[in-house]
Design an enzyme around this catalytic site. Sequence first.
Site, mmCIF file in Angstrom:
data_model
loop_
_atom_site.group_PDB
_atom_site.id
_atom_site.type_symbol
_atom_site.label_atom_id
_atom_site.label_comp_id
_atom_site.label_asym_id
_atom_site.label_seq_id
_atom_site.Cartn_x
_atom_site.Cartn_y
_atom_site.Cartn_z
ATOM 1 N N ASP A 13 0.884 -1.149 0.000
ATOM 2 C CA ASP A 13 0.000 0.000 0.000
ATOM 3 C C ASP A 13 0.933 1.213 0.000
ATOM 4 O O ASP A 13 2.136 1.068 0.252
ATOM 5 C CB ASP A 13 -0.884 -0.047 1.251
ATOM 6 C CG ASP A 13 -1.675 1.226 1.444
ATOM 7 O OD1 ASP A 13 -2.363 1.649 0.503
ATOM 8 O OD2 ASP A 13 -1.592 1.805 2.546
ATOM 9 N N MET A 14 0.420 2.406 -0.259
ATOM 10 C CA MET A 14 1.296 3.573 -0.314
ATOM 11 C C MET A 14 1.162 4.452 0.931
ATOM 12 O O MET A 14 2.055 4.495 1.768
ATOM 13 C CB MET A 14 1.005 4.392 -1.576
ATOM 14 C CG MET A 14 1.969 5.549 -1.784
ATOM 15 S SD MET A 14 1.586 6.524 -3.265
ATOM 16 C CE MET A 14 0.117 7.403 -2.722
ATOM 17 N N ASP A 15 0.034 5.143 1.071
ATOM 18 C CA ASP A 15 -0.144 6.081 2.183
ATOM 19 C C ASP A 15 -0.210 5.336 3.512
ATOM 20 O O ASP A 15 -1.045 4.453 3.701
ATOM 21 C CB ASP A 15 -1.431 6.900 1.990
ATOM 22 C CG ASP A 15 -1.317 7.880 0.833
ATOM 23 O OD1 ASP A 15 -0.336 8.643 0.804
ATOM 24 O OD2 ASP A 15 -2.209 7.887 -0.037
ATOM 25 N N ASP A 169 -1.506 -0.829 6.145
ATOM 26 C CA ASP A 169 -1.606 -0.169 7.447
ATOM 27 C C ASP A 169 -3.043 -0.029 7.930
ATOM 28 O O ASP A 169 -3.266 0.505 9.010
ATOM 29 C CB ASP A 169 -0.941 1.215 7.404
ATOM 30 C CG ASP A 169 -1.711 2.194 6.538
ATOM 31 O OD1 ASP A 169 -1.942 3.327 6.986
ATOM 32 O OD2 ASP A 169 -2.089 1.834 5.411
#
Length: 194
Positions: A13-15, A169
């Site tokens: 995932d990124m953010d 997250d």
Amino acid sequence: MLDLSQYQGIVFDMDGTLIDSMSEHMLAWEQTCKHFGYPFDAEYMNGLGGVPTQATVVLLNQKHGLSHDPLQVAQAKRRFWEQMDSAPVTIDATIAVLEHYRTRIPVGVGTGAERPHAEKMLRDTGLMDKIQTLVTASDVRQGKPHPETFLQVADNLGVPAQHCVVFEDTEIGRQAAEAAGMDCIMVENGRILL
């Protein structure tokens, strides 16, 4: 170093997972909620991390009995976020994993962010050239917790989904990974949970 040798693909995932941008997104959401008359609940909004912006607006409308246009609200949220113009900061623990494995195992990013935002964040942090594929909210019909984002990353990498591991997250992201048949390793406050 975390042993991921049993996997054929790694999906981040990124953010909040590779890039510590959640605080800026929460501030932008707070401004957006105030602008459109949604009560702002930080815990609720954090729980929606990974959900595409327009889908978040649909959920906010349902929760608060409002009927704002999801595209209009999403565009306003993006403007609030862009006005912050803060430099993105990477998360050391996951970057170390990416750097260690990127020449050994194909790596992709699956994010609920729109493509222009994701590409800018990944370019600004020097990560764009270190991944093989990027799948964003702009590229799928159904965002997380639906598995489409992660399944598309696996397909782009040419790796069967069940042989991929996801770093996430949020609970919604974990649900998407599990629905895709992938193992999921959680990241919390910049730490990898084992």
